[in-house]
Design a protein around this motif. Structure first.
Motif, PDB file in Angstrom:
ATOM      1  N   ASP A 402     -27.480   2.722 -27.743  1.00 36.94           N
ATOM      2  CA  ASP A 402     -27.996   2.078 -28.952  1.00 36.94           C
ATOM      3  C   ASP A 402     -29.420   2.559 -29.218  1.00 36.94           C
ATOM      4  O   ASP A 402     -30.301   2.451 -28.359  1.00 36.94           O
ATOM      5  CB  ASP A 402     -27.986   0.562 -28.800  1.00 36.94           C
ATOM      6  CG  ASP A 402     -26.575  -0.001 -28.798  1.00 36.94           C
ATOM      7  OD1 ASP A 402     -25.686   0.662 -29.342  1.00 36.94           O
ATOM      8  OD2 ASP A 402     -26.369  -1.095 -28.238  1.00 36.94           O
ATOM      9  N   VAL A 403     -29.640   3.085 -30.419  1.00 38.54           N
ATOM     10  CA  VAL A 403     -30.949   3.556 -30.853  1.00 38.54           C
ATOM     11  C   VAL A 403     -31.431   2.637 -31.962  1.00 38.54           C
ATOM     12  O   VAL A 403     -30.693   2.348 -32.910  1.00 38.54           O
ATOM     13  CB  VAL A 403     -30.888   5.018 -31.349  1.00 38.54           C
ATOM     14  CG1 VAL A 403     -32.283   5.534 -31.658  1.00 38.54           C
ATOM     15  CG2 VAL A 403     -30.213   5.902 -30.315  1.00 38.54           C
ATOM     16  N   ARG A 404     -32.667   2.180 -31.859  1.00 39.71           N
ATOM     17  CA  ARG A 404     -33.193   1.173 -32.780  1.00 39.71           C
ATOM     18  C   ARG A 404     -34.430   1.712 -33.504  1.00 39.71           C
ATOM     19  O   ARG A 404     -35.295   2.349 -32.894  1.00 39.71           O
ATOM     20  CB  ARG A 404     -33.562  -0.085 -32.000  1.00 39.71           C
ATOM     21  CG  ARG A 404     -34.089  -1.248 -32.848  1.00 39.71           C
ATOM     22  CD  ARG A 404     -34.450  -2.424 -31.941  1.00 39.71           C
ATOM     23  NE  ARG A 404     -33.294  -2.862 -31.177  1.00 39.71           N
ATOM     24  CZ  ARG A 404     -32.418  -3.782 -31.593  1.00 39.71           C
ATOM     25  NH1 ARG A 404     -32.602  -4.373 -32.772  1.00 39.71           N
ATOM     26  NH2 ARG A 404     -31.402  -4.125 -30.835  1.00 39.71           N
ATOM     27  N   ASP A 412     -34.632  -4.674 -38.187  1.00 37.35           N
ATOM     28  CA  ASP A 412     -34.387  -3.492 -37.370  1.00 37.35           C
ATOM     29  C   ASP A 412     -33.055  -2.858 -37.758  1.00 37.35           C
ATOM     30  O   ASP A 412     -32.086  -3.542 -38.102  1.00 37.35           O
ATOM     31  CB  ASP A 412     -34.355  -3.850 -35.890  1.00 37.35           C
ATOM     32  CG  ASP A 412     -35.738  -4.208 -35.369  1.00 37.35           C
ATOM     33  OD1 ASP A 412     -36.705  -4.114 -36.150  1.00 37.35           O
ATOM     34  OD2 ASP A 412     -35.839  -4.583 -34.184  1.00 37.35           O
ATOM     35  N   GLN A 413     -33.029  -1.528 -37.680  1.00 34.51           N
ATOM     36  CA  GLN A 413     -31.785  -0.790 -37.865  1.00 34.51           C
ATOM     37  C   GLN A 413     -31.333  -0.266 -36.504  1.00 34.51           C
ATOM     38  O   GLN A 413     -32.139   0.264 -35.734  1.00 34.51           O
ATOM     39  CB  GLN A 413     -31.967   0.388 -38.821  1.00 34.51           C
ATOM     40  CG  GLN A 413     -32.363   0.013 -40.236  1.00 34.51           C
ATOM     41  CD  GLN A 413     -32.389   1.231 -41.138  1.00 34.51           C
ATOM     42  OE1 GLN A 413     -31.412   1.994 -41.210  1.00 34.51           O
ATOM     43  NE2 GLN A 413     -33.501   1.430 -41.837  1.00 34.51           N
ATOM     44  N   VAL A 414     -30.049  -0.406 -36.202  1.00 34.10           N
ATOM     45  CA  VAL A 414     -29.512   0.022 -34.917  1.00 34.10           C
ATOM     46  C   VAL A 414     -28.360   0.994 -35.167  1.00 34.10           C
ATOM     47  O   VAL A 414     -27.487   0.734 -36.010  1.00 34.10           O
ATOM     48  CB  VAL A 414     -29.029  -1.170 -34.069  1.00 34.10           C
ATOM     49  CG1 VAL A 414     -28.472  -0.677 -32.734  1.00 34.10           C
ATOM     50  CG2 VAL A 414     -30.165  -2.159 -33.837  1.00 34.10           C
ATOM     51  N   ILE A 426     -27.545  12.560 -32.046  1.00 34.52           N
ATOM     52  CA  ILE A 426     -28.402  12.455 -33.218  1.00 34.52           C
ATOM     53  C   ILE A 426     -28.222  11.071 -33.839  1.00 34.52           C
ATOM     54  O   ILE A 426     -27.091  10.604 -34.054  1.00 34.52           O
ATOM     55  CB  ILE A 426     -28.070  13.537 -34.264  1.00 34.52           C
ATOM     56  CG1 ILE A 426     -28.165  14.933 -33.640  1.00 34.52           C
ATOM     57  CG2 ILE A 426     -28.988  13.412 -35.467  1.00 34.52           C
ATOM     58  CD1 ILE A 426     -29.550  15.298 -33.173  1.00 34.52           C
ATOM     59  N   ALA A 427     -29.340  10.426 -34.124  1.00 39.10           N
ATOM     60  CA  ALA A 427     -29.325   9.139 -34.839  1.00 39.10           C
ATOM     61  C   ALA A 427     -30.155   9.296 -36.107  1.00 39.10           C
ATOM     62  O   ALA A 427     -31.279   9.799 -36.049  1.00 39.10           O
ATOM     63  CB  ALA A 427     -29.887   8.029 -33.963  1.00 39.10           C
ATOM     64  N   GLU A 428     -29.604   8.870 -37.255  1.00 37.69           N
ATOM     65  CA  GLU A 428     -30.302   8.961 -38.525  1.00 37.69           C
ATOM     66  C   GLU A 428     -30.430   7.577 -39.149  1.00 37.69           C
ATOM     67  O   GLU A 428     -29.499   6.769 -39.085  1.00 37.69           O
ATOM     68  CB  GLU A 428     -29.573   9.909 -39.484  1.00 37.69           C
ATOM     69  CG  GLU A 428     -29.614  11.363 -39.060  1.00 37.69           C
ATOM     70  CD  GLU A 428     -29.034  12.284 -40.119  1.00 37.69           C
ATOM     71  OE1 GLU A 428     -28.359  11.765 -41.044  1.00 37.69           O
ATOM     72  OE2 GLU A 428     -29.249  13.510 -40.033  1.00 37.69           O
ATOM     73  N   PHE A 429     -31.608   7.335 -39.739  1.00 40.20           N
ATOM     74  CA  PHE A 429     -31.890   6.039 -40.350  1.00 40.20           C
ATOM     75  C   PHE A 429     -32.449   6.260 -41.753  1.00 40.20           C
ATOM     76  O   PHE A 429     -33.485   6.917 -41.909  1.00 40.20           O
ATOM     77  CB  PHE A 429     -32.929   5.260 -39.530  1.00 40.20           C
ATOM     78  CG  PHE A 429     -32.533   5.008 -38.105  1.00 40.20           C
ATOM     79  CD1 PHE A 429     -31.860   3.854 -37.746  1.00 40.20           C
ATOM     80  CD2 PHE A 429     -32.835   5.931 -37.105  1.00 40.20           C
ATOM     81  CE1 PHE A 429     -31.502   3.613 -36.425  1.00 40.20           C
ATOM     82  CE2 PHE A 429     -32.487   5.705 -35.794  1.00 40.20           C
ATOM     83  CZ  PHE A 429     -31.815   4.541 -35.447  1.00 40.20           C
ATOM     84  N   LYS A 442     -46.212   2.201 -39.518  1.00 37.89           N
ATOM     85  CA  LYS A 442     -45.838   2.477 -38.134  1.00 37.89           C
ATOM     86  C   LYS A 442     -44.329   2.361 -37.962  1.00 37.89           C
ATOM     87  O   LYS A 442     -43.722   1.366 -38.372  1.00 37.89           O
ATOM     88  CB  LYS A 442     -46.551   1.504 -37.192  1.00 37.89           C
ATOM     89  CG  LYS A 442     -46.201   1.679 -35.720  1.00 37.89           C
ATOM     90  CD  LYS A 442     -46.916   0.635 -34.869  1.00 37.89           C
ATOM     91  CE  LYS A 442     -46.545   0.731 -33.399  1.00 37.89           C
ATOM     92  NZ  LYS A 442     -47.223  -0.293 -32.588  1.00 37.89           N
ATOM     93  N   LEU A 443     -43.732   3.388 -37.346  1.00 31.78           N
ATOM     94  CA  LEU A 443     -42.297   3.405 -37.062  1.00 31.78           C
ATOM     95  C   LEU A 443     -42.120   3.466 -35.549  1.00 31.78           C
ATOM     96  O   LEU A 443     -42.755   4.277 -34.875  1.00 31.78           O
ATOM     97  CB  LEU A 443     -41.624   4.614 -37.705  1.00 31.78           C
ATOM     98  CG  LEU A 443     -41.936   4.892 -39.181  1.00 31.78           C
ATOM     99  CD1 LEU A 443     -41.303   6.193 -39.610  1.00 31.78           C
ATOM    100  CD2 LEU A 443     -41.443   3.758 -40.048  1.00 31.78           C
ATOM    101  N   THR A 444     -41.266   2.620 -35.009  1.00 34.78           N
ATOM    102  CA  THR A 444     -40.984   2.605 -33.571  1.00 34.78           C
ATOM    103  C   THR A 444     -39.507   2.864 -33.351  1.00 34.78           C
ATOM    104  O   THR A 444     -38.658   2.144 -33.895  1.00 34.78           O
ATOM    105  CB  THR A 444     -41.371   1.267 -32.938  1.00 34.78           C
ATOM    106  OG1 THR A 444     -42.751   1.000 -33.184  1.00 34.78           O
ATOM    107  CG2 THR A 444     -41.135   1.293 -31.437  1.00 34.78           C
ATOM    108  N   LEU A 445     -39.205   3.881 -32.585  1.00 33.15           N
ATOM    109  CA  LEU A 445     -37.834   4.220 -32.214  1.00 33.15           C
ATOM    110  C   LEU A 445     -37.655   3.933 -30.731  1.00 33.15           C
ATOM    111  O   LEU A 445     -38.524   4.275 -29.919  1.00 33.15           O
ATOM    112  CB  LEU A 445     -37.546   5.690 -32.494  1.00 33.15           C
ATOM    113  CG  LEU A 445     -37.427   6.086 -33.966  1.00 33.15           C
ATOM    114  CD1 LEU A 445     -37.678   7.572 -34.140  1.00 33.15           C
ATOM    115  CD2 LEU A 445     -36.066   5.714 -34.521  1.00 33.15           C
ATOM    116  N   SER A 446     -36.550   3.310 -30.374  1.00 30.95           N
ATOM    117  CA  SER A 446     -36.314   2.966 -28.968  1.00 30.95           C
ATOM    118  C   SER A 446     -34.840   3.122 -28.635  1.00 30.95           C
ATOM    119  O   SER A 446     -33.969   3.009 -29.501  1.00 30.95           O
ATOM    120  CB  SER A 446     -36.785   1.536 -28.676  1.00 30.95           C
ATOM    121  OG  SER A 446     -36.117   0.609 -29.512  1.00 30.95           O
TER     122      SER A 446
END
Length: 885
Positions: A402-404, A412-414, A426-429, A442-446
């Motif tokens: 899971d990429v958030r 949040d988008q997951v 690859i994860a695209e948002f 600010k963008l945080t990817l986890s």
């Protein structure tokens, strides 16, 4: 000649200028004759032994000066300290804090044995000394290859063929004897069949004249034997792990140590450590290396590894330049972050070897981390941008992750991505930029941690992007409500990044109701066949100043008024790509169906402004499929060079090559001329897909890169708002008063944490007096505000300068191949951590070949000065004593 050194080390004396001996001999003869002639009359009344002592002292002093003309040199063996220090460098970068989770039980047993943690005698090598024998055979192979090369040269030159054949025979015989001895030593051991077969191949000596066999086959056989021996030893170690509780415990303790802790134990252990096994007279210097190199004490373990980068090549070069060095030993995982990993030759002075010790496990640790993360540098309110993240998954496959994406003020988008072997996930948002997000966003990817992952400290990254609070200001002025005009305005009204001002002027409309000050605030002006009379002289002057001074753009679409009225009037004629007396005319297709097709100019086809699809092949196909137009303003072909300088064609008519869309730089800005007003025809088959994209891209291309902060009078922008320390940031500024006149000079004020930090002068850019400035700033870590002010007008851009361990932690695998190249480039050797026991012996014989001896310049040394001075002083004292002074 032998010369006793004060330290009682025998030295050899030789002469640097023996060609001067005739002059020295002549001088000595003259000296002897002079003393024999002058001294006896003076010494008639002097008793023994002074009668002989006085001339002997004078003769000795002058003879020493004569001999010094031959430049005598004394060479003596260097002491251990004079041969230089062993420099030990420990990588303390962040990746060295990792505890590898892929070492096998057998590998942990071998590592525990190398670090002296096993009970004495608990682990015996599978076949005593075989590994060392095989490694020495590699050196014998090198001797054979060198002898073959020497013989080949001798055969070509026809000189010394016999001695070189004998040298080759002896080298092959030495290899054969050593290989048979190694195989014989393994006969009695309980070796595996694989190892026995490999050793038999090693003992098979090929023809001495076969260069390919000695360059390829023999090294491969030795490599196979070493691999078979390693597997055999691993079987023994696994059995020892399973059967001996003490060994099991020691291996488990080693498995829980970080790379940095393992390196420190390998160096500092009082019994088995490197320092304990070096001769006490050998000086050792220690350094810790990350993004810089710092001296450390080699007496006690230090804190955990916390470095932000790893400049291995730069650190080695810096350490080698800090003093006389015998050898360099580098303990590292081999992962270089920062510096140039291609520059590995010449890091140390000639003859100083680099020994590298790889402390990371051979198999990369199981880990999830971010690879490439794509975030636009900026966007406009209303835009939908795409955030794209690549997820590296080393040793973790066949499961979802899971990429958030977290953005302040938004849910949040997951995304769940499948981790497939050897394929980055690859994860695209999609992210729609809203008015409340204007400014620095600010963008945080986890990534959610999964079982078996070595660490989750690299599962999160931060990015910053500029959300432009100011939209692109576009004014569309039309002489008549044409189809192109209406479709263009409808498109721009839908775009969130566009602030549209539309006016119908002249003819059915009225004079332009916009003041010169309002005109100067536009970014792009589109003139859809506007009559010249619809604008006053002041308004046309403002249009020209917008382009020339402010860096704006004008897009002119032809019609009934353009170009006829524009060519003969100033300042409109200066905006055109052609000048009088050129009077272009419209070319009209005579048939019932239009046939003029517009396509990108081959010289400009790669520009994004002309792409009708993200796929280049599809984009070109769409241009070919666009409906044709009936008429266009026919200008000379670009090859005829009849247009104004620096003009280039973006679109051309397919058959004739006549330019249809032209771009021309004017001062700080640009003008565009579209030689048709029938782009509405492109909607006949596919709706607005192609026409809308063409106009949207043309408007964005015509607009200068937007300023992040602007208030109409001042504008300020930084190409990045979040950078690493000391990374240059490019600054753009624009200054102008409400009337449009520029101000100067331009000084950027830098605030840190709300307090004044410094200033930076920005240089003016062409054209002179336009009020455009540029410069760069490089700052240490901190939170800054870049401010531009003029009177009561102020604009501010935030700038975050922060250190990041992202690059250091993105890839946690070791790079033994790089460490091996570092060692081999200097004549050193690469070791894994379990082979550390062989390192002290290699260091004992290593060092700068030039430091094995010390040259003493006797002719230019204090010894000669003291000898001559002593002889003359003694003679003078004796003369006083005997009454001759």
């Amino acid at each position: 000649m032998i010369f006793p050194h004060p330290c009682f080390i025998v030295a050899q004396v030789y002469w640097e200028s023996p060609q001067r001996w005739p002059a020295v001999a002549a001088g000595a003869l003259v000296l002897m004759l002079g003393i024999a002639w002058l001294y006896p009359p003076q010494l008639r009344l002097v008793g023994w032994p002074w009668r002989w002592a006085l001339p002997l002292l004078r003769t000795s002093a002058l003879l020493a000066l004569l001999i010094s003309l031959l430049q005598p040199m004394a060479v003596r063996p260097a002491t251990p300290r004079e041969r230089g220090a062993v420099v030990v460098i420990v990588d303390r970068s962040r990746s060295m804090s990792i505890v590898d989770n892929t070492r096998s039980n057998a590998e942990c047993v071998a590592l525990a044995n190398a670090l002296g943690r096993l009970p004495p005698g608990a682990r015996a090598p599978g076949i005593a000394g075989l590994e060392g024998d095989l490694n020495r055979l590699l050196a014998d192979v090198a001797d054979v290859r060198a002898a073959q090369d020497n013989l080949d040269f001798a055969l070509i030159s026809g000189r010394e063929i016999g001695p070189h054949r004998e040298q080759l025979r002896q080298a092959v015989a030495a290899y054969s004897t050593a290989a048979k001895a190694a195989v014989a030593g393994a006969q009695g051991a309980d070796a595996t069949p694989e190892l026995r077969r490999a050793l038999v191949e090693v003992a098979n000596v090929p023809d001495p004249r076969s260069a390919s066999a000695w360059r390829n086959d023999v090294p491969k056989r030795l490599s196979n034997a070493l691999d078979a021996l390693a597997r055999y030893q691993a079987e023994l170690d696994q059995h020892l792990f399973d059967s001996n509780p003490l060994v099991h415990q020691a291996a488990a303790e080693v498995a829980g140590l970080s790379r940095y802790a393992l390196a420190q134990q390998a160096i500092l252990d009082p019994k088995s450590g490197l320092l304990a096994r070096l001769p006490p007279e050998v000086p050792v210097t220690g350094y810790a290396l990350a993004d810089s190199i710092d001296p450390i004490s080699l007496t006690a373990t230090s804190a955990r590894a916390t470095g932000w980068g790893t400049n291995l090549t730069g650190g080695i070069a810096a350490a080698a330049s800090m003093g006389r060095t015998r050898a360099i030993v580098l303990f590292s995982d081999g992962r270089q972050v920062g510096g140039d990993d291609r520059a590995i030759a010449g890091l140390t002075p000639g003859g100083v070897p680099i020994f590298t010790v790889g402390v990371a496990a051979t198999t990369p640790p199981r880990d999830l981390a971010f690879g490439r993360v794509s975030v636009p540098a900026g966007g406009f309110i209303g835009d939908t941008v795409t955030i794209r993240a690549e997820i590296r998954h080393e040793g973790i496959d066949g499961i979802p992750a899971d990429v958030r994406l977290s953005v302040a003020g938004l849910p949040d988008q997951v995304r769940s991505v499948d981790l497939k072997p050897a394929v980055p996930a690859i994860a695209e948002f999609p992210l729609e930029l809203k008015p409340e997000q204007a400014g620095a966003l600010k963008l945080t990817l986890s990534i959610a941690k999964v079982n078996g992952e070595v660490t989750d400290e690299n599962n999160s990254v931060e990015r910053w992007m500029k959300v432009m609070p100011q939209r692109i200001r576009v004014a569309v002025w039309s002489g008549a409500p044409t189809w192109d005009d209406q479709e263009l305005c409808a498109l721009l009204a839908r775009r969130g990044e566009i602030a549209l001002s539309r006016q119908l002027v002249g003819g059915a409309g009225s004079p332009l109701p916009m003041s010169p000050e309002e005109i100067l605030r536009q970014d792009v002006i589109v003139l859809c066949d506007v009559p010249v009379a619809a604008l006053s002289a002041r308004q046309w002057d403002a249009v020209e100043r917008l382009v020339v001074q402010r860096g704006g753009s004008v897009i002119m679409e032809v019609g009934e008024h353009l170009p006829a009225e524009y060519s003969s009037t100033l300042p409109t004629s200066s905006l055109l790509p052609f000048a009088p007396p050129l009077t272009p005319r419209f070319r009209v297709w005579p048939g019932e169906q239009p046939a003029f097709r517009l396509v990108p100019n081959p010289d400009a086809g790669a520009l994004d402004v002309l792409r009708l699809s993200n796929d280049p092949l599809i984009a070109w196909q769409r241009w070919q499929e666009l409906p044709p137009v009936y008429r266009f303003l026919e200008l000379p072909n670009m090859r005829e060079q009849k247009l104004r300088p620096l003009t280039r064609a973006l679109l051309v008519e397919a058959d004739s090559g006549a330019p249809v869309l032209l771009e021309r730089p004017i001062g700080a800005g640009r003008s565009f001329l579209l030689c048709t007003n029938e782009t509405w025809r492109w909607r006949l088959k596919v709706g607005g897909r192609d026409q809308d994209r063409f106009w949207r891209q043309l408007i964005q291309y015509a607009a200068q890169p937007p300023y992040f902060a602007s208030n109409g009078t001042l504008a300020l922008d930084a190409d990045q708002i979040a950078v690493l320390p000391d990374v240059p940031v490019h600054i753009r500024a624009r200054t102008a008063d409400p009337g449009g006149s520029t101000t100067s000079p331009c000084t950027l004020h830098i605030m840190k944490d709300g307090k004044p930090y410094g200033t930076q002068s920005l240089g003016a850019v062409a054209p002179a007096g336009a009020g455009h400035y540029e410069g760069t700033v490089s700052l240490p870590a901190g939170i800054y505000q870049l401010t531009l002010d003029e009177g009561a007008s102020t604009v501010t851009v935030p700038l975050r300068v922060e250190r990041s361990e992202e690059a250091e932690m993105a890839d946690l695998s070791g790079d033994n191949a790089f460490l091996r190249r570092l060692a081999e480039s200097s004549g050193g050797e690469f070791f894994t951590l379990d082979q550390i026991g062989r390192l002290p012996d290699r260091l004992a014989s290593a060092g700068d070949r030039r430091s094995l001896s010390v040259d003493l310049h006797l002719w230019d040394s204090p010894y000669l000065f003291l000898f001559v001075l002593g002889c003359l002083a003694a003679e003078w004292a004796l003369r006083k004593q005997v009454g001759l002074a």
